[in-house]
Design a protein around this motif. Structure first.
Motif, short mmCIF file in Angstrom:
data_model
loop_
_atom_site.label_atom_id
_atom_site.label_comp_id
_atom_site.label_asym_id
_atom_site.label_seq_id
_atom_site.Cartn_x
_atom_site.Cartn_y
_atom_site.Cartn_z
N PHE A 1 43.75 45.69 47.86
CA PHE A 1 44.25 46.14 46.56
C PHE A 1 43.85 45.06 45.57
O PHE A 1 44.46 43.97 45.56
CB PHE A 1 45.76 46.28 46.66
CG PHE A 1 46.40 47.08 45.56
CD1 PHE A 1 45.76 48.16 44.98
CD2 PHE A 1 47.68 46.76 45.13
CE1 PHE A 1 46.37 48.91 43.99
CE2 PHE A 1 48.30 47.50 44.14
CZ PHE A 1 47.64 48.57 43.58
N ILE A 2 42.80 45.31 44.80
CA ILE A 2 42.28 44.22 43.97
C ILE A 2 42.28 44.59 42.49
O ILE A 2 42.26 45.76 42.11
CB ILE A 2 40.88 43.76 44.43
CG1 ILE A 2 39.89 44.91 44.38
CG2 ILE A 2 40.94 43.18 45.82
CD1 ILE A 2 38.48 44.50 44.78
N GLY A 3 42.28 43.56 41.70
CA GLY A 3 42.33 43.72 40.25
C GLY A 3 42.67 42.38 39.65
O GLY A 3 43.26 41.53 40.33
N VAL A 4 42.31 42.20 38.39
CA VAL A 4 42.59 40.91 37.75
C VAL A 4 44.09 40.81 37.49
O VAL A 4 44.82 41.79 37.64
CB VAL A 4 41.81 40.76 36.42
CG1 VAL A 4 40.32 40.78 36.66
CG2 VAL A 4 42.22 41.85 35.44
N ASN A 5 44.52 39.60 37.08
CA ASN A 5 45.95 39.44 36.75
C ASN A 5 46.34 40.43 35.67
O ASN A 5 45.63 40.61 34.68
CB ASN A 5 46.22 38.02 36.23
CG ASN A 5 46.12 37.00 37.34
OD1 ASN A 5 46.29 37.34 38.51
ND2 ASN A 5 45.82 35.77 36.98
N GLY A 6 47.47 41.06 35.84
CA GLY A 6 47.95 42.00 34.82
C GLY A 6 47.37 43.40 34.97
O GLY A 6 47.65 44.27 34.14
N ALA A 7 46.59 43.62 36.01
CA ALA A 7 45.98 44.94 36.18
C ALA A 7 47.02 45.98 36.59
O ALA A 7 46.82 47.18 36.39
CB ALA A 7 44.87 44.88 37.23
N GLY A 8 48.13 45.53 37.15
CA GLY A 8 49.19 46.48 37.53
C GLY A 8 49.45 46.53 39.03
O GLY A 8 50.16 47.42 39.50
N LYS A 9 48.91 45.56 39.76
CA LYS A 9 49.09 45.58 41.22
C LYS A 9 50.57 45.41 41.59
O LYS A 9 51.10 46.19 42.38
CB LYS A 9 48.28 44.45 41.87
CG LYS A 9 46.77 44.51 41.64
CD LYS A 9 46.03 43.51 42.49
CE LYS A 9 46.36 42.07 42.17
NZ LYS A 9 45.92 41.62 40.82
N SER A 10 51.19 44.40 41.00
CA SER A 10 52.59 44.13 41.36
C SER A 10 53.49 45.28 40.94
O SER A 10 54.43 45.64 41.67
CB SER A 10 53.07 42.83 40.71
OG SER A 10 52.38 41.75 41.29
#
Lengths: 372, 314
Positions: free
Chosen positions: B38-47
């Motif tokens: 599950f990847i994405g930059v900080n703030g992408a919405g992963k958490s």
């Protein structure tokens, strides 16, 4: 329920497995006991009561002596028979006192026994056969039973509740904030429902504070053995089982209400400094309550009785009322407190599942961090 | 353990916070017995997505299913979760804290203790079961927290940055724990910023950008679909960088956030052009270079492609 107990056990262990906790726990009764001993050592106690009795009949002398023994015992004094005190001469049912006069309490007790003796004599003169006069020692009446509670006795349960709350709420706040700040709470929330966590924490920290309270009461009991505290101690105010049960129920409800409020505060704060700032109004309110309750005890705040209808004050006012309230007011006050507790508990459960991050991390934003 | 339905199915998830962050359209699927990155930059919405999956946040819209069932508390008990930030109470004993998490999810006390001891032995901490977390090294404490997620033998593991802060030996142990879990039919969804782990371990990846799913599929597909190699170049000579990129048939895009007059550029190169060729072109154009960081074709490059595309659209 199992999860509530598991979380409670974990909270309890967090405090109870530290040596410092047990040292601190032992210090309370130890210091109180030492204070009591010191008070006993430096406070010589009331002087012995010295009397001499002369009566026309031996049973009259025995009755008067029994009365004076009762009076001395109930006043925490020793009784000596001999010259140099009060000289009592009883002739034909009349009593003459020279030297030190009897106080009101002693007079009443002597009058009681002489009256009983005189009644027996009169019956015998009429040809009846009364039961032989027998002196029955008096039991000490409890201040709560006579409604003559001293200010200290009245304020003691309030003070204990206040002290217990202040100590326990601090522990509860730290417990929530620590796990909120390092996100361990999320791992916990993934395995237990929010209300289970709230009740588990309340139960665990509550058990710790109960232990502390028990140690204080033990200390207070030790103090009560000393002549300084005697009859007006907090133990006598909690003396009757009904009063103790009432106080216990109020403690429980107050702890649940304030505890869940503090869980809300802890859940809303991203770190300990924020939590401490947010909790200041609660502790400030408790301080206000403390002084109002103290003032009320000293008779300075009769007009404050309406505060019983303000939930944060309700438990304290209930304790202060000592069961003097009409039944409908007591029931309504309990219902109000229960409703407030249910509300704060539900709100605390909700607060646990709301991340404080979006509230506190607005500036900067993802795009700036991305570009950095 | 094996179910026919996906271990996790998220459809059109939306969650907005008052300040505007959150997710607006996230869909993903984790197949049984598979590892999904599950990847994405900080703030992408992963958490935010993970919080919704775990029931820590209430979604505004969308659907979440766990092993074909609606995401109820009971269904979520099949999940083992590791949060990004690690926090165990220093006074907790390693065995007790793992057993606690197992018991919380219904494992009987005795069995939970046995399982905790077995897991600790598995990562080389046999004999240290009674050690307090505060007495363990940072790496060991982190491993203990990972074991908390595994304690109740979950069917689906959700791990937020499981490798962060681990030394290479510990990373290898975690990788082997992953492999064991998958071999038993378990599924894993893990977020990471380390593309190398995603490429090495994952069967599929989900790429998130600005609150939306921008890619979902096999790792190889993600790398080939969007991944071009190139370099990050920090330079104060904008014209020279642009000219050098043009010289080699590349494409330079200015990134914001440069300091002291220098700009950070992302230069994408044609497959036949190597990094050395680009460096030579920059030298010929006499560009003052403060940093030159190659980007290999693969997930990282794909992530950048998706992110920049979304930002340009925005």
């Amino acid at each position: 329920m199992l999860r509530v107990l598991l979380i409670a056990e974990r909270e309890f262990r967090a405090y109870a497995t530290t040596a410092s906790f047990w040292v601190a726990l032992a210090m309370g009764p130890l210091l109180m006991g030492l204070a009591g001993l010191a008070a006993g050592a430096f406070h010589p106690g009331p002087a012995a009561r010295v009397i001499s009795i002369q009566a026309d009949r031996p049973e009259v002398a025995a009755a008067v002596k029994g009365s004076m023994e009762d009076a001395a015992r109930l006043q925490g004094r020793a009784l000596q028979v001999g010259p140099g005190g009060s000289d009592l001469t009883v002739t034909g049912g009349k009593i003459e006192i020279t030297g030190q006069p009897l106080n009101r309490f002693e007079t009443e007790l002597v009058r009681r026994d002489l009256y009983a003796l005189d009644l027996a004599d009169q019956l015998r003169a009429k040809g009846d056969q009364p039961a032989a006069f027998k002196h029955v020692p008096l039991a000490a009446p409890s201040p709560a039973a006579t409604g003559q509670m001293s200010p200290l006795g009245k304020f003691a349960p309030v003070f204990l509740l206040w002290l217990t709350l202040v100590g326990a709420l601090g522990m509860l706040l730290q417990s929530v904030v620590r796990e909120r700040a390092n996100r361990a709470l999320e791992q916990l929330l993934a395995g237990a429902r929010a209300p289970e966590i709230v009740f588990g924490k309340l139960l665990g920290v509550g058990a710790v504070s109960l232990l502390v309270l028990a140690s204080w009461l033990g200390g207070a009991a030790a103090m009560a053995m000393t002549p300084l505290i005697a009859q007006s101690s907090l133990l006598s105010s909690l003396g009757s089982p009904a009063a103790a049960l009432h106080a216990g129920a109020v403690y429980l409800m107050a702890f649940l209400m304030y505890g869940s409020a503090l869980v809300c505060v802890g859940a809303a704060a991203p770190d300990l400094p924020s939590a401490q700032n947010l909790s200041r109004p609660v502790f400030g309110l408790l301080l206000v309550i403390f002084f109002l309750a103290l003032g009320s005890t000293m008779g300075l705040g009769h007009s404050l009785s309406w505060l019983i209808w303000v939930p944060p004050f309700t438990p304290f006012m209930l304790l202060l009322s000592q069961g003097d309230l009409p039944v409908w007011q007591t029931v309504l006050a309990w219902a109000l407190m229960a409703a407030a507790t249910a509300g704060t508990t539900a709100f605390a459960s909700r607060a646990l599942t709301i991340s404080p991050r979006p509230l506190f991390a607005r500036r900067g934003g993802a795009r700036k961090r991305l570009a950095a | 353990m094996m179910d026919a339905s996906p271990a996790l199915q998220v459809s059109n998830l939306s969650k907005r916070y008052a300040g505007g962050a959150g997710v607006s359209d996230v869909s993903l699927s984790v197949s049984p017995g598979q590892i999904t990155g599950f990847i994405g930059v900080n703030g992408a919405g992963k958490s935010t997505t993970l919080r919704c999956v775990l029931g820590l946040s209430e979604p505004d819209a969308g659907k979440i299913e766990i092993f074909g069932a609606s995401a109820s508390f009971a269904a979520r008990r099949r999940i083992g979760f590791l949060p990004e930030e690690r926090g165990l109470a220093p006074r907790d004993r390693a065995r007790d804290v793992i057993a606690f998490h197992a018991q919380l999810r219904g494992t009987p006390r005795r069995q939970a203790r046995d399982r905790a001891e077995a897991l600790l032995a598995r990562i080389g901490l046999a004999g240290r079961e009674g050690a307090r977390v505060g007495e363990l090294s940072k790496g060991n404490a982190q491993r203990v927290q990972i074991l908390c997620a595994l304690a109740h033998d979950p069917d689906l593991l959700i791990l937020d940055e499981p490798f962060s802060g681990l030394d290479p030996v510990a990373q290898a142990e975690v990788r082997s724990l992953f492999a064991e879990h998958r071999a038993k039919g378990g599924s894993i969804l893990f977020s990471t910023h380390a593309m190398s782990f995603a490429e090495e371990l994952c069967d599929s990846v989900v790429i998130l950008s600005q609150g939306r799913t921008v890619f979902e599929g096999a790792v190889a597909e993600a790398a080939t679909a969007g991944g071009r190699h190139g370099a990050f170049v920090v330079s104060a000579d904008d014209d020279a960088v642009l000219a050098a990129a043009e010289d080699v048939g590349g494409e330079a895009t200015a990134m914001t956030g440069a300091a002291m007059g220098a700009v950070r550029w992302r230069v994408l190169l044609p497959p036949s052009v190597t990094h050395t060729v680009l460096m030579r072109a920059l030298a010929v154009r006499q560009a003052r270079i403060f940093e030159f960081k190659p980007i290999e074709a693969g997930l990282e490059s794909a992530l950048w492609d998706h992110e920049l595309t979304r930002r340009n659209v925005a």
